[in-house]
Design a protein around this motif. Structure first.
Motif, PDB file in Angstrom:
ATOM      1  N   PHE A   1      60.670  20.948   2.953  1.00  0.00           N
ATOM      2  CA  PHE A   1      60.094  18.877   1.951  1.00  0.00           C
ATOM      3  C   PHE A   1      60.366  18.405   3.066  1.00  0.00           C
ATOM      4  CE2 PHE A   1      62.326  21.859  -1.241  1.00  0.00           C
ATOM      5  CZ  PHE A   1      61.677  22.001  -2.159  1.00  0.00           C
ATOM      6  N   ALA A   2      60.486  18.424   4.551  1.00  0.00           N
ATOM      7  CA  ALA A   2      60.313  17.120   5.044  1.00  0.00           C
ATOM      8  C   ALA A   2      60.322  17.672   6.593  1.00  0.00           C
ATOM      9  CB  ALA A   2      62.202  16.766   5.811  1.00  0.00           C
ATOM     10  N   ASP A   3      59.170  16.647   7.133  1.00  0.00           N
ATOM     11  CA  ASP A   3      58.567  17.275   9.151  1.00  0.00           C
ATOM     12  C   ASP A   3      59.952  17.062   9.957  1.00  0.00           C
ATOM     13  OD1 ASP A   3      56.119  17.844   8.086  1.00  0.00           O
ATOM     14  OD2 ASP A   3      55.142  15.413   8.248  1.00  0.00           O
TER      15      ASP A   3
ATOM     16  N   VAL B   1      65.673  15.883  11.996  1.00  0.00           N
ATOM     17  CA  VAL B   1      65.641  17.049  10.591  1.00  0.00           C
ATOM     18  C   VAL B   1      65.923  18.591  12.000  1.00  0.00           C
ATOM     19  CG1 VAL B   1      64.256  18.590   9.056  1.00  0.00           C
ATOM     20  CG2 VAL B   1      64.521  16.174   8.195  1.00  0.00           C
ATOM     21  N   ALA B   2      64.891  17.943  12.830  1.00  0.00           N
ATOM     22  CA  ALA B   2      64.633  19.323  14.033  1.00  0.00           C
ATOM     23  C   ALA B   2      66.143  19.011  15.070  1.00  0.00           C
ATOM     24  CB  ALA B   2      63.547  18.965  14.888  1.00  0.00           C
ATOM     25  N   GLU B   3      66.970  18.178  15.079  1.00  0.00           N
ATOM     26  CA  GLU B   3      68.393  17.729  15.328  1.00  0.00           C
ATOM     27  C   GLU B   3      69.167  18.742  14.006  1.00  0.00           C
ATOM     28  OE1 GLU B   3      67.611  14.356  18.108  1.00  0.00           O
ATOM     29  OE2 GLU B   3      68.029  13.978  16.288  1.00  0.00           O
ATOM     30  N   LEU B   4      68.657  19.011  13.650  1.00  0.00           N
ATOM     31  CA  LEU B   4      69.629  18.459  12.190  1.00  0.00           C
ATOM     32  C   LEU B   4      69.256  20.655  12.014  1.00  0.00           C
ATOM     33  CD1 LEU B   4      71.914  17.665  10.365  1.00  0.00           C
ATOM     34  CD2 LEU B   4      70.280  17.998   8.056  1.00  0.00           C
ATOM     35  N   LEU B   5      68.287  21.161  12.194  1.00  0.00           N
ATOM     36  CA  LEU B   5      68.296  22.031  11.619  1.00  0.00           C
ATOM     37  C   LEU B   5      67.355  23.315  12.939  1.00  0.00           C
ATOM     38  CD1 LEU B   5      68.650  25.056  10.557  1.00  0.00           C
ATOM     39  CD2 LEU B   5      66.980  24.488   8.804  1.00  0.00           C
ATOM     40  N   PRO B   6      67.756  22.858  13.789  1.00  0.00           N
ATOM     41  CA  PRO B   6      67.109  23.829  15.204  1.00  0.00           C
ATOM     42  C   PRO B   6      66.781  24.919  14.607  1.00  0.00           C
ATOM     43  CG  PRO B   6      69.500  23.223  16.174  1.00  0.00           C
ATOM     44  CD  PRO B   6      69.408  23.162  15.110  1.00  0.00           C
ATOM     45  N   GLY B   7      65.719  25.444  15.301  1.00  0.00           N
ATOM     46  CA  GLY B   7      64.955  26.432  15.540  1.00  0.00           C
ATOM     47  C   GLY B   7      64.890  27.352  13.399  1.00  0.00           C
ATOM     48  N   VAL B   8      64.237  26.500  12.666  1.00  0.00           N
ATOM     49  CA  VAL B   8      64.178  26.221  11.548  1.00  0.00           C
ATOM     50  C   VAL B   8      63.563  27.406  11.039  1.00  0.00           C
ATOM     51  CG1 VAL B   8      61.785  24.796  11.149  1.00  0.00           C
ATOM     52  CG2 VAL B   8      63.722  25.144   9.271  1.00  0.00           C
TER      53      VAL B   8
ATOM     54  N   VAL C   1      79.695  13.333   7.869  1.00  0.00           N
ATOM     55  CA  VAL C   1      79.812  14.481   7.235  1.00  0.00           C
ATOM     56  C   VAL C   1      78.327  15.807   7.917  1.00  0.00           C
ATOM     57  CG1 VAL C   1      79.791  15.609   6.062  1.00  0.00           C
ATOM     58  CG2 VAL C   1      81.906  14.942   5.969  1.00  0.00           C
ATOM     59  N   PRO C   2      77.930  16.289   8.273  1.00  0.00           N
ATOM     60  CA  PRO C   2      76.422  17.155   8.003  1.00  0.00           C
ATOM     61  C   PRO C   2      76.693  18.198   7.452  1.00  0.00           C
ATOM     62  CG  PRO C   2      78.114  18.085  10.032  1.00  0.00           C
ATOM     63  CD  PRO C   2      79.241  17.002   9.111  1.00  0.00           C
ATOM     64  N   CYS C   3      75.155  17.672   6.989  1.00  0.00           N
ATOM     65  CA  CYS C   3      75.341  18.970   6.028  1.00  0.00           C
ATOM     66  C   CYS C   3      75.372  20.750   6.351  1.00  0.00           C
ATOM     67  CB  CYS C   3      73.657  19.182   5.336  1.00  0.00           C
ATOM     68  SG  CYS C   3      72.697  17.127   5.525  1.00  0.00           S
ATOM     69  N   CYS C   4      75.673  21.218   5.005  1.00  0.00           N
ATOM     70  CA  CYS C   4      76.114  22.535   5.522  1.00  0.00           C
ATOM     71  C   CYS C   4      74.219  22.868   6.226  1.00  0.00           C
ATOM     72  CB  CYS C   4      76.449  22.809   3.789  1.00  0.00           C
ATOM     73  SG  CYS C   4      74.967  23.396   2.391  1.00  0.00           S
ATOM     74  N   GLY C   5      74.487  24.514   5.996  1.00  0.00           N
ATOM     75  CA  GLY C   5      73.191  25.252   6.327  1.00  0.00           C
ATOM     76  C   GLY C   5      72.456  25.438   5.596  1.00  0.00           C
ATOM     77  N   GLY C   6      73.032  26.094   4.328  1.00  0.00           N
ATOM     78  CA  GLY C   6      71.969  25.787   3.024  1.00  0.00           C
ATOM     79  C   GLY C   6      70.897  24.804   2.902  1.00  0.00           C
ATOM     80  N   CYS C   7      71.208  23.638   2.675  1.00  0.00           N
ATOM     81  CA  CYS C   7      71.285  21.987   2.501  1.00  0.00           C
ATOM     82  C   CYS C   7      69.752  21.487   3.227  1.00  0.00           C
ATOM     83  CB  CYS C   7      72.333  20.656   2.360  1.00  0.00           C
ATOM     84  SG  CYS C   7      72.460  20.912   0.203  1.00  0.00           S
ATOM     85  N   ARG C   8      70.380  22.159   4.769  1.00  0.00           N
ATOM     86  CA  ARG C   8      69.840  21.921   5.487  1.00  0.00           C
ATOM     87  C   ARG C   8      68.429  22.605   5.916  1.00  0.00           C
ATOM     88  NH1 ARG C   8      73.458  21.169  10.824  1.00  0.00           N
ATOM     89  NH2 ARG C   8      75.234  20.407  10.556  1.00  0.00           N
ATOM     90  N   GLN C   9      67.927  23.842   5.461  1.00  0.00           N
ATOM     91  CA  GLN C   9      66.987  25.151   5.073  1.00  0.00           C
ATOM     92  C   GLN C   9      65.841  23.462   4.237  1.00  0.00           C
ATOM     93  OE1 GLN C   9      65.831  27.568   7.407  1.00  0.00           O
ATOM     94  NE2 GLN C   9      64.125  27.085   6.041  1.00  0.00           N
TER      95      GLN C   9
ATOM     96  N   SER D   1      60.050  28.679   8.992  1.00  0.00           N
ATOM     97  CA  SER D   1      60.170  28.224   8.139  1.00  0.00           C
ATOM     98  C   SER D   1      58.347  29.300   7.098  1.00  0.00           C
ATOM     99  CB  SER D   1      59.249  27.303   8.480  1.00  0.00           C
ATOM    100  OG  SER D   1      58.413  28.260  10.018  1.00  0.00           O
ATOM    101  N   ALA D   2      57.618  28.705   6.822  1.00  0.00           N
ATOM    102  CA  ALA D   2      56.597  29.147   5.830  1.00  0.00           C
ATOM    103  C   ALA D   2      55.884  30.338   6.638  1.00  0.00           C
ATOM    104  CB  ALA D   2      56.039  29.187   5.230  1.00  0.00           C
ATOM    105  N   ALA D   3      55.415  29.724   8.003  1.00  0.00           N
ATOM    106  CA  ALA D   3      55.162  30.063   9.246  1.00  0.00           C
ATOM    107  C   ALA D   3      55.277  31.415   9.784  1.00  0.00           C
ATOM    108  CB  ALA D   3      54.719  29.615  10.700  1.00  0.00           C
ATOM    109  N   HIS D   4      56.628  31.721   9.327  1.00  0.00           N
ATOM    110  CA  HIS D   4      57.469  33.217  10.139  1.00  0.00           C
ATOM    111  C   HIS D   4      56.956  34.411   9.204  1.00  0.00           C
ATOM    112  CE1 HIS D   4      60.417  30.260  12.454  1.00  0.00           C
ATOM    113  NE2 HIS D   4      60.016  30.593  12.881  1.00  0.00           N
TER     114      HIS D   4
END
Length: 130
Positions: free
Chosen positions: A93-95, A114-121, A80-88, A123-126
């Protein structure tokens, strides 16, 4: 410590009387400490908490802020993949190269970054306004 095994053990403590869908999560922080979480439902949906969010909260409460590895387990036919909120939350906290192992109680696993789990994350840089 085997994170999938730790997640499976804490999964048994999940409070899921409504969905009966118990989930467990285990995080290894950069310090080496393992933090656990399980889902906790509430009759007033969606006021419950996810296993991943619980493990992250335990990690922060324990004084760590960097996820080195995470495992999530549920009783499902497929991992089961993590929900969207948990992915964020995980991405906070993870690279991107941190491994996330998704598992079933029957032994199936799928490992992503993590990048595969949440592409287009997001981030604080935004939020930088240079």
């Amino acid at each position: 410590m085997d994170l999938v095994k730790a997640a499976a053990e804490v999964r048994e403590h999940a409070w899921a009387p409504y969905s009966r869908f118990k989930v467990g999560a285990a995080i290894r922080a950069a310090s080496g400490t393992v933090y656990l979480g399980c889902n906790v439902e509430n009759v007033a949906y969606p006021e419950g908490t996810c296993a991943e969010a619980g493990a992250i909260a335990a990690m922060v409460a324990g004084g760590d802020t960097v996820i080195e590895e995470i495992a999530v387990i549920a009783d499902s036919p497929e991992p089961v993949p993590c929900c969207g909120g948990c992915r964020q939350k995980i991405a906070e906290f993870a690279d991107g190269d941190v491994k996330v192992t998704l598992a079933t109680t029957e032994g199936k696993t799928r490992t992503l970054t993590v990048a595969e789990l949440l592409p287009g994350v997001f981030s604080a840089a935004h939020m930088d306004r240079a």
